[in-house]
Write a protein that holds these residues in place. Structure first.
Motif, PDB file in Angstrom:
ATOM      1  N   ASN A  79      43.254  43.916  38.861  1.00 26.52           N
ATOM      2  CA  ASN A  79      42.002  43.196  38.579  1.00 26.52           C
ATOM      3  C   ASN A  79      40.768  44.096  38.647  1.00 26.52           C
ATOM      4  N   PHE A  80      40.981  45.393  38.711  1.00 27.32           N
ATOM      5  CA  PHE A  80      39.887  46.333  38.963  1.00 27.32           C
ATOM      6  C   PHE A  80      38.750  46.195  37.953  1.00 27.32           C
ATOM      7  N   TYR A  81      39.056  46.190  36.674  1.00 29.18           N
ATOM      8  CA  TYR A  81      38.006  46.140  35.653  1.00 29.18           C
ATOM      9  C   TYR A  81      37.394  44.744  35.549  1.00 29.18           C
ATOM     10  N   ASP A  82      38.190  43.715  35.764  1.00 30.46           N
ATOM     11  CA  ASP A  82      37.658  42.351  35.740  1.00 30.46           C
ATOM     12  C   ASP A  82      36.641  42.137  36.855  1.00 30.46           C
ATOM     13  N   ASN A  83      36.770  42.912  37.924  1.00 30.64           N
ATOM     14  CA  ASN A  83      35.858  42.782  39.064  1.00 30.64           C
ATOM     15  C   ASN A  83      34.730  43.811  39.048  1.00 30.64           C
ATOM     16  N   GLY A  84      34.488  44.419  37.892  1.00 30.68           N
ATOM     17  CA  GLY A  84      33.349  45.326  37.758  1.00 30.68           C
ATOM     18  C   GLY A  84      33.706  46.786  37.604  1.00 30.68           C
ATOM     19  N   GLY A  85      34.937  47.163  37.936  1.00 28.32           N
ATOM     20  CA  GLY A  85      35.384  48.535  37.752  1.00 28.32           C
ATOM     21  C   GLY A  85      34.503  49.557  38.445  1.00 28.32           C
ATOM     22  N   LEU A  86      34.268  50.669  37.770  1.00 29.57           N
ATOM     23  CA  LEU A  86      33.493  51.757  38.362  1.00 29.57           C
ATOM     24  C   LEU A  86      32.018  51.420  38.509  1.00 29.57           C
ATOM     25  N   ASN A  87      31.555  50.361  37.871  1.00 29.53           N
ATOM     26  CA  ASN A  87      30.150  49.959  38.023  1.00 29.53           C
ATOM     27  C   ASN A  87      29.820  49.578  39.459  1.00 29.53           C
ATOM     28  N   ASN A  88      30.850  49.267  40.238  1.00 33.65           N
ATOM     29  CA  ASN A  88      30.635  48.910  41.644  1.00 33.65           C
ATOM     30  C   ASN A  88      30.541  50.129  42.553  1.00 33.65           C
ATOM     31  N   TYR A  89      30.757  51.312  41.982  1.00 28.59           N
ATOM     32  CA  TYR A  89      30.814  52.521  42.803  1.00 28.59           C
ATOM     33  C   TYR A  89      29.931  53.588  42.159  1.00 28.59           C
ATOM     34  N   ARG A  90      28.706  53.679  42.637  1.00 33.59           N
ATOM     35  CA  ARG A  90      27.718  54.550  42.009  1.00 33.59           C
ATOM     36  C   ARG A  90      28.194  55.995  41.912  1.00 33.59           C
ATOM     37  N   GLU A  91      28.899  56.463  42.948  1.00 27.75           N
ATOM     38  CA  GLU A  91      29.309  57.868  42.969  1.00 27.75           C
ATOM     39  C   GLU A  91      30.394  58.176  41.938  1.00 27.75           C
ATOM     40  N   PHE A  92      31.042  57.125  41.392  1.00 26.50           N
ATOM     41  CA  PHE A  92      32.118  57.349  40.432  1.00 26.50           C
ATOM     42  C   PHE A  92      31.765  56.903  39.012  1.00 26.50           C
ATOM     43  N   LYS A  93      30.575  56.347  38.809  1.00 27.79           N
ATOM     44  CA  LYS A  93      30.215  55.829  37.487  1.00 27.79           C
ATOM     45  C   LYS A  93      30.235  56.909  36.414  1.00 27.79           C
ATOM     46  N   LYS A  94      29.995  58.163  36.811  1.00 30.42           N
ATOM     47  CA  LYS A  94      29.963  59.260  35.834  1.00 30.42           C
ATOM     48  C   LYS A  94      31.314  59.469  35.151  1.00 30.42           C
ATOM     49  N   TRP A  95      32.387  58.919  35.739  1.00 31.91           N
ATOM     50  CA  TRP A  95      33.714  59.079  35.158  1.00 31.91           C
ATOM     51  C   TRP A  95      34.071  57.971  34.178  1.00 31.91           C
ATOM     52  N   SER A  96      33.166  57.026  33.977  1.00 29.84           N
ATOM     53  CA  SER A  96      33.471  55.876  33.117  1.00 29.84           C
ATOM     54  C   SER A  96      33.855  56.293  31.707  1.00 29.84           C
ATOM     55  N   GLU A  97      33.082  57.201  31.110  1.00 30.34           N
ATOM     56  CA  GLU A  97      33.364  57.609  29.731  1.00 30.34           C
ATOM     57  C   GLU A  97      34.709  58.306  29.619  1.00 30.34           C
ATOM     58  N   LYS A  98      35.044  59.107  30.626  1.00 33.57           N
ATOM     59  CA  LYS A  98      36.340  59.793  30.631  1.00 33.57           C
ATOM     60  C   LYS A  98      37.483  58.777  30.634  1.00 33.57           C
ATOM     61  N   ILE A  99      37.338  57.728  31.428  1.00 33.00           N
ATOM     62  CA  ILE A  99      38.395  56.715  31.513  1.00 33.00           C
ATOM     63  C   ILE A  99      38.450  55.883  30.238  1.00 33.00           C
ATOM     64  N   ILE A 100      37.295  55.535  29.697  1.00 28.18           N
ATOM     65  CA  ILE A 100      37.252  54.751  28.457  1.00 28.18           C
ATOM     66  C   ILE A 100      37.938  55.496  27.315  1.00 28.18           C
ATOM     67  N   SER A 101      37.790  56.817  27.290  1.00 31.61           N
ATOM     68  CA  SER A 101      38.345  57.621  26.193  1.00 31.61           C
ATOM     69  C   SER A 101      39.770  58.105  26.464  1.00 31.61           C
ATOM     70  N   THR A 102      40.371  57.662  27.564  1.00 32.87           N
ATOM     71  CA  THR A 102      41.735  58.082  27.895  1.00 32.87           C
ATOM     72  C   THR A 102      42.712  57.651  26.806  1.00 32.87           C
ATOM     73  N   LYS A 103      43.503  58.597  26.325  1.00 40.64           N
ATOM     74  CA  LYS A 103      44.507  58.298  25.298  1.00 40.64           C
ATOM     75  C   LYS A 103      45.876  58.031  25.910  1.00 40.64           C
TER      76      LYS A 103
END
Length: 373
Positions: A79-103
């Motif tokens: 349920n990680f993304y349904d509950n806000g995902g990395l947006n809930n963790y300021r120190e990890f938000k910079k990795w959002s694009e890397k995860i979104i683009s994961t193949k």
């Protein structure tokens, strides 16, 4: 690539090394991001060799902020993304694009997902959630899942969803395979395979003279080690050209000190030596081990010896090596005599075929990646 490495542990780091080598062979080093327990440890160990790969601790760091319960951690991951995902963790938000683009997400091997480390279940859940959210490929290789209790009815649907989300899951031991097959509906994506170290043959130092003894023990088994050393006469150790102690984690140093106090000629191989350098093992050597990967790797080179059974976690792991054809016996049967070498050593005889099988699986993952959108 996601898993339990980065804790300065020989087995976990050795498996990551095998995958780094394999993906580099296929021109994918620059595409790799390895998420482990400590980015600093992984980078310090591998960064100088695999300069194009990235080493991070994102999902591994986040697993510790959840419940200390396997099934709740699993649910939290799903349920990680349904509950806000990395947006809930300021120190990890910079990795959002890397995860979104994961193949492709690769949950690499090891025995780190079980109820001994219940928060590790988050990795299993979040891996499935990442595929469901971003439509990447998802594979698991060389996975060991025990000890793990029967799936509670409350979590059965979620567990089914997670496992069925994988394109495939390879289990390295038969007990983990049976657990999944008996727990999951329509489990056609699960198969019984091999440990991730089978991606390549065991690198060894072939010019080590004489017959050598290898010892690998961990601190929780130190009383067993004391009893063993008191049982064996000095003549047993004196017959070997060299005695090596495999320090698979820094916590093993206590056991090295115990051996050294009784047999001062013992030589220390720390986990960096073991991960990065050829192993000083050859057919005709002997080993006494409480650990899994020393047993597996030594047996594959024709070493015979003894393994410790502890009635729980390690019994499945050691038993899986015996199932592969290891000639090792229970440490309860140890004697001061040299071990007679078998004319037919099953684990050695199947070495080439098993490495070939594992590399075919690796090539399948590479093909998944190259064909993904």
């Amino acid at each position: 690539m996601l898993g339990g490495a980065g804790v300065s542990n020989f087995g976990d780091e050795f498996m990551v090394r095998r995958w780094l080598e394999f993906y580099k062979e296929h021109g994918l080093e620059g595409e790799l991001t390895i998420d482990g327990a400590s980015a600093e440890n992984l980078s310090g160990l591998f960064g100088g060799i695999y300069r194009k790969a990235s080493f991070v601790s994102v999902f591994n760091a986040l697993k510790y902020s959840g419940p200390d319960n396997f099934w709740e951690s699993l649910r939290r991951g799903l349920n990680f993304y349904d509950n806000g995902g990395l947006n809930n963790y300021r120190e990890f938000k910079k990795w959002s694009e890397k995860i979104i683009s994961t193949k492709l997400m690769h949950l690499h091997g090891g025995g780190y997902i079980n109820e001994i480390w219940p928060q590790s279940a988050f990795l299993l859940g979040v891996a499935a959630a990442t595929k469901l959210k971003y439509n990447c490929k998802l594979v698991g290789t060389g996975i060991g899942l025990l000890p793990l209790s029967k799936v509670p009815d409350l979590y059965r649907d979620e567990f089914n969803k997670i496992i069925n989300t994988f394109d495939f899951i390879e289990c390295r031991d038969y007990d983990s395979y049976l657990f999944l097959k008996n727990s999951v509906d329509n489990a056609d994506n699960i198969f019984y395979g091999l440990d991730d170290t089978y991606l390549a043959h065991v690198d060894n130092v072939s010019n080590v003279d004489g017959c050598n003894l290898h010892i690998s023990y961990f601190s929780k088994a130190k009383e067993s080690l004391h009893r063993l050393l008191n049982k064996l006469p000095d003549e047993y150790f004196n017959k070997f050209s060299n005695v090596y102690f495999w320090e698979c984690t820094m916590q093993d140093r206590e056991c090295f000190d115990i051996v050294k106090a009784k047999h001062p000629k013992v030589k220390l191989l720390d986990y960096r030596d073991l991960v990065l350098n050829p192993l000083p093992v050859n057919a005709g050597d002997e080993m006494i081990t409480a650990r899994f990967h020393p047993h597996l790797l030594a047996a594959r080179k024709g070493v015979a010896g003894y393994y410790r059974e502890d009635g729980s976690y390690y019994d499945v792991k050691q038993g899986s090596v015996v199932d592969l054809g290891s000639p090792f016996k229970s440490i309860e049967k140890i004697t001061a005599s040299h071990i007679s070498q078998q004319a037919f050593n099953r684990i050695v005889s199947f070495e080439d075929a098993r490495v070939a099988m594992k590399r075919i699986l690796g090539a399948r993952i590479v093909e998944y990646y190259k064909n993904s959108n």
